[in-house]
Write a protein that holds these residues in place. Structure first.
Motif, PDB file in Angstrom:
ATOM      1  N   UNK A   1       0.839  -1.307   0.138  1.00 52.36           N
ATOM      2  CA  UNK A   1       0.057   0.021  -0.192  1.00 52.36           C
ATOM      3  C   UNK A   1       0.637   1.207   0.166  1.00 52.36           C
ATOM      4  N   UNK A   2       2.070   1.171   0.130  1.00 49.63           N
ATOM      5  CA  UNK A   2       3.041   2.299   0.119  1.00 49.63           C
ATOM      6  C   UNK A   2       4.375   2.120  -0.539  1.00 49.63           C
ATOM      7  N   UNK A   3       5.031   3.012  -1.007  1.00 46.41           N
ATOM      8  CA  UNK A   3       6.150   3.020  -1.708  1.00 46.41           C
ATOM      9  C   UNK A   3       7.369   3.751  -0.695  1.00 46.41           C
ATOM     10  N   UNK A   4       8.452   3.297  -0.460  1.00 50.10           N
ATOM     11  CA  UNK A   4       9.515   3.959   0.189  1.00 50.10           C
ATOM     12  C   UNK A   4      10.595   4.701  -0.777  1.00 50.10           C
ATOM     13  N   UNK A   5      10.819   5.750  -1.007  1.00 55.40           N
ATOM     14  CA  UNK A   5      11.505   6.382  -1.842  1.00 55.40           C
ATOM     15  C   UNK A   5      12.738   7.019  -1.022  1.00 55.40           C
ATOM     16  N   UNK A   6      13.975   6.487  -1.442  1.00 53.86           N
ATOM     17  CA  UNK A   6      15.043   7.197  -1.004  1.00 53.86           C
ATOM     18  C   UNK A   6      15.828   7.933  -1.833  1.00 53.86           C
ATOM     19  N   UNK A   7      16.451   9.152  -1.380  1.00 52.18           N
ATOM     20  CA  UNK A   7      17.086  10.220  -2.575  1.00 52.18           C
ATOM     21  C   UNK A   7      17.951  10.951  -1.648  1.00 52.18           C
ATOM     22  N   UNK A   8      18.741  11.830  -2.905  1.00 46.98           N
ATOM     23  CA  UNK A   8      19.569  12.917  -1.970  1.00 46.98           C
ATOM     24  C   UNK A   8      19.113  14.100  -2.890  1.00 46.98           C
ATOM     25  N   UNK A   9      19.124  15.115  -1.844  1.00 44.68           N
ATOM     26  CA  UNK A   9      18.675  16.701  -2.512  1.00 44.68           C
ATOM     27  C   UNK A   9      19.740  17.695  -2.076  1.00 44.68           C
ATOM     28  N   UNK A  10      19.679  18.625  -2.960  1.00 43.48           N
ATOM     29  CA  UNK A  10      20.769  19.532  -2.793  1.00 43.48           C
ATOM     30  C   UNK A  10      20.877  20.090  -1.279  1.00 43.48           C
ATOM     31  N   UNK A  11      19.475  20.154  -0.790  1.00 45.96           N
ATOM     32  CA  UNK A  11      19.244  20.838   0.381  1.00 45.96           C
ATOM     33  C   UNK A  11      18.072  20.260   1.334  1.00 45.96           C
ATOM     34  N   UNK A  12      17.880  20.787   2.306  1.00 43.99           N
ATOM     35  CA  UNK A  12      16.522  20.196   2.983  1.00 43.99           C
ATOM     36  C   UNK A  12      15.276  20.949   2.395  1.00 43.99           C
ATOM     37  N   UNK A  13      15.178  21.962   1.916  1.00 41.01           N
ATOM     38  CA  UNK A  13      14.159  22.569   1.323  1.00 41.01           C
ATOM     39  C   UNK A  13      13.772  21.885  -0.006  1.00 41.01           C
ATOM     40  N   UNK A  14      14.886  21.414  -0.800  1.00 43.29           N
ATOM     41  CA  UNK A  14      14.578  20.643  -2.035  1.00 43.29           C
ATOM     42  C   UNK A  14      13.900  19.298  -1.715  1.00 43.29           C
ATOM     43  N   UNK A  15      14.352  18.858  -0.495  1.00 40.25           N
ATOM     44  CA  UNK A  15      13.866  17.511  -0.270  1.00 40.25           C
ATOM     45  C   UNK A  15      12.285  17.557   0.184  1.00 40.25           C
ATOM     46  N   UNK A  16      11.986  18.693   0.927  1.00 32.74           N
ATOM     47  CA  UNK A  16      10.699  18.910   1.135  1.00 32.74           C
ATOM     48  C   UNK A  16       9.750  19.350   0.108  1.00 32.74           C
ATOM     49  N   UNK A  17      10.317  19.975  -0.812  1.00 30.32           N
ATOM     50  CA  UNK A  17       9.635  20.448  -2.084  1.00 30.32           C
ATOM     51  C   UNK A  17       9.264  19.132  -3.005  1.00 30.32           C
ATOM     52  N   UNK A  18      10.408  18.053  -2.926  1.00 28.28           N
ATOM     53  CA  UNK A  18      10.053  16.789  -3.532  1.00 28.28           C
ATOM     54  C   UNK A  18       8.952  16.073  -2.848  1.00 28.28           C
ATOM     55  N   UNK A  19       8.904  16.047  -1.883  1.00 33.67           N
ATOM     56  CA  UNK A  19       7.852  15.242  -0.997  1.00 33.67           C
ATOM     57  C   UNK A  19       6.479  15.959  -1.288  1.00 33.67           C
ATOM     58  N   UNK A  20       6.617  17.370  -1.307  1.00 32.46           N
ATOM     59  CA  UNK A  20       5.297  18.032  -1.598  1.00 32.46           C
ATOM     60  C   UNK A  20       4.822  17.639  -3.291  1.00 32.46           C
ATOM     61  N   UNK A  21       5.571  17.631  -3.943  1.00 27.03           N
ATOM     62  CA  UNK A  21       5.448  17.242  -5.276  1.00 27.03           C
ATOM     63  C   UNK A  21       4.664  15.966  -5.555  1.00 27.03           C
ATOM     64  N   UNK A  22       5.548  14.949  -4.620  1.00 28.21           N
ATOM     65  CA  UNK A  22       4.883  13.631  -4.780  1.00 28.21           C
ATOM     66  C   UNK A  22       3.422  13.590  -3.985  1.00 28.21           C
ATOM     67  N   UNK A  23       3.325  14.528  -3.091  1.00 26.52           N
ATOM     68  CA  UNK A  23       1.589  14.352  -2.363  1.00 26.52           C
ATOM     69  C   UNK A  23       0.851  14.729  -3.514  1.00 26.52           C
ATOM     70  N   UNK A  24       1.085  15.582  -4.540  1.00 26.12           N
ATOM     71  CA  UNK A  24      -0.082  16.143  -5.549  1.00 26.12           C
ATOM     72  C   UNK A  24       0.152  15.047  -6.886  1.00 26.12           C
ATOM     73  N   UNK A  25       1.035  14.085  -6.813  1.00 17.76           N
ATOM     74  CA  UNK A  25       1.244  13.330  -7.979  1.00 17.76           C
ATOM     75  C   UNK A  25       0.076  12.100  -8.183  1.00 17.76           C
TER      76      UNK A  25
END
Length: 175
Positions: free
Chosen positions: A116-140
């Motif tokens: 029922x869920x997917x765990x995505x691991x990654x690397x971002x330039x900084x914390x705001x970029x990681x948070x933005x990515x999670x937010x974009x996944x939220x609307x995917x």
């Protein structure tokens, strides 16, 4: 009486002819420093481009691995498996959502699918970029919710990127 030569002491200015080698050495050093800085900047750009290509190749390899796993029949599942075409379409939507949410500030390192869920691991330039990515996944379209579960700053790396884990709940497949 004969004229005497001037007396030059250590703390006085050096005679005019003795300054030229020092000036030439200074100019040569400055030119060499400029050339080395330019070469360093070029190497930095080359390294970034290579890192980007490696990340894209890793993503493609991970996608192929996951497609191969998804194509295998699930023997331990108690629920009946959906038709192969529906499963493939769901995986395509999942990957399209993951790739659509990524940008140049995020590199995906891994994907662990669950029921029922997917765990995505990654690397971002900084914390705001990681948070933005999670937010974009939220609307995917493939996910009903997504949130940043864990992150850490990689201090050993000169750019100090943020390694993160996002948990994303899959949308229920339409009947």
């Amino acid at each position: 009486m004969a004229a005497r030569a001037p007396l030059w002491l250590d703390y006085q200015r050096p005679p005019p002819g003795r300054q030229l080698p020092g000036i030439a050495l200074l100019v040569g050093s400055l030119l060499l420093s400029g050339v080395l800085l330019s070469m360093s900047a070029d190497l930095g750009r080359d390294i970034e481009a290579t890192d980007s290509q490696v990340a894209k190749l890793r993503q493609a390899a991970e996608r192929r691995r996951l497609f191969a796993e998804a194509a295998k029949p699930a023997t331990e599942s108690a629920a009946p498996a959906p038709p192969a075409s529906a499963s493939a379409a769901r995986w395509e939507t999942l990957f399209a959502s993951l790739e659509g949410a990524a940008d140049e500030t995020v590199t995906l390192l891994g994907l662990t699918p669950g029921l029922r869920e997917v765990t995505v691991t990654g690397e971002a330039r900084d914390l705001p970029a990681a948070l933005d990515y999670a937010q974009r996944l939220q609307t995917a379209p493939a996910f009903s919710e997504a949130y940043l579960a864990k992150y850490e700053v990689v201090r050993e790396h000169p750019r100090q990127p943020v390694r993160f884990t996002v948990l994303a709940r899959l949308r229920e497949a339409p009947p």
